[in-house]
Scaffold this active site. Structure first.
Site, mmCIF file in Angstrom:
data_model
loop_
_atom_site.group_PDB
_atom_site.id
_atom_site.type_symbol
_atom_site.label_atom_id
_atom_site.label_comp_id
_atom_site.label_asym_id
_atom_site.label_seq_id
_atom_site.Cartn_x
_atom_site.Cartn_y
_atom_site.Cartn_z
ATOM 1 N N GLY A 1 108.272 71.393 31.001
ATOM 2 C CA GLY A 1 108.462 71.863 29.633
ATOM 3 C C GLY A 1 107.296 71.456 28.767
ATOM 4 N N CYS A 2 107.499 71.468 27.478
ATOM 5 C CA CYS A 2 106.452 71.124 26.515
ATOM 6 C C CYS A 2 105.816 69.781 26.879
ATOM 7 C CB CYS A 2 107.050 71.071 25.115
ATOM 8 S SG CYS A 2 105.881 70.578 23.847
ATOM 9 N N PHE A 3 104.508 69.772 26.962
ATOM 10 C CA PHE A 3 103.831 68.552 27.422
ATOM 11 C C PHE A 3 103.860 67.403 26.436
ATOM 12 C CE2 PHE A 3 99.747 71.372 27.011
ATOM 13 C CZ PHE A 3 99.827 71.424 25.622
ATOM 14 N N HIS B 1 112.483 66.349 25.065
ATOM 15 C CA HIS B 1 112.588 65.406 26.172
ATOM 16 C C HIS B 1 113.224 64.100 25.725
ATOM 17 C CE1 HIS B 1 109.501 68.205 27.601
ATOM 18 N NE2 HIS B 1 110.017 67.939 28.772
#
Length: 162
Positions: A10-12, A153
């Site tokens: 997902g989004c880093f 996250h």
């Protein structure tokens, strides 16, 4: 001894922020990997996953421990999606550089599936590592620079390994 692992989940931004705090992690960089476009950018990285390149001290942590944490901080059962982020850029993937890493990654996916912690099976891909393209400077250490910035996250579960 320093080693590297490249993970996409997902989004880093959120992944980097959680991973950087793990024992044995020496450095992290966010970027793009797994696609065909040369020199991708945030605006043009079709086919690439947003990923985190992790340099770690193998005397203080291991490939397996980093995989364990990776599977604790993202949902590996949603195809091409994490939270509100949708598309192949947000796929769950482990980029491997050797046969040993490939075997260990596939074995860990089995551990996660057998745990039954997720209602659906893992869709994380194991892909050959080819090249990592660092993201633009404003993406590096994003949540350090922008506390309270967007992330999807967090730690879902405790360790899969004893």
């Amino acid at each position: 001894m320093a080693n590297k692992i490249v993970l996409a989940g997902g989004c880093f931004w959120g992944m980097e922020e959680l991973i950087r705090k793990q024992p044995g992690v020496l450095s992290t960089r966010v970027g793009y990997t797994g696609g065909d476009i040369q020199n991708p950018t945030y605006e043009n990285h079709e086919g690439h996953a947003e990923a985190v390149e992790i340099e770690y001290d193998s005397e203080k942590t291991s490939y397996k421990k980093l995989l364990d944490f990776f599977f604790q901080i993202h949902n590996p059962t949603t195809l091409n999606q994490q939270g509100n982020d949708v598309g192949s850029s947000y796929r769950s993937a482990i980029f491997v550089g050797s046969k040993e890493e490939e075997v260990e990654a596939k074995n860990f996916i089995e551990i996660v599936n057998k745990s039954k912690r997720w209602k659906s099976p893992v869709v994380t891909t194991v892909e050959p590592f080819q090249q990592f393209y660092p993201a633009e400077d404003y993406h590096q250490d994003y949540l350090q620079k922008n506390p309270g910035g967007y992330t999807c996250h967090f730690i879902y579960f405790d360790s899969y390994i004893k």
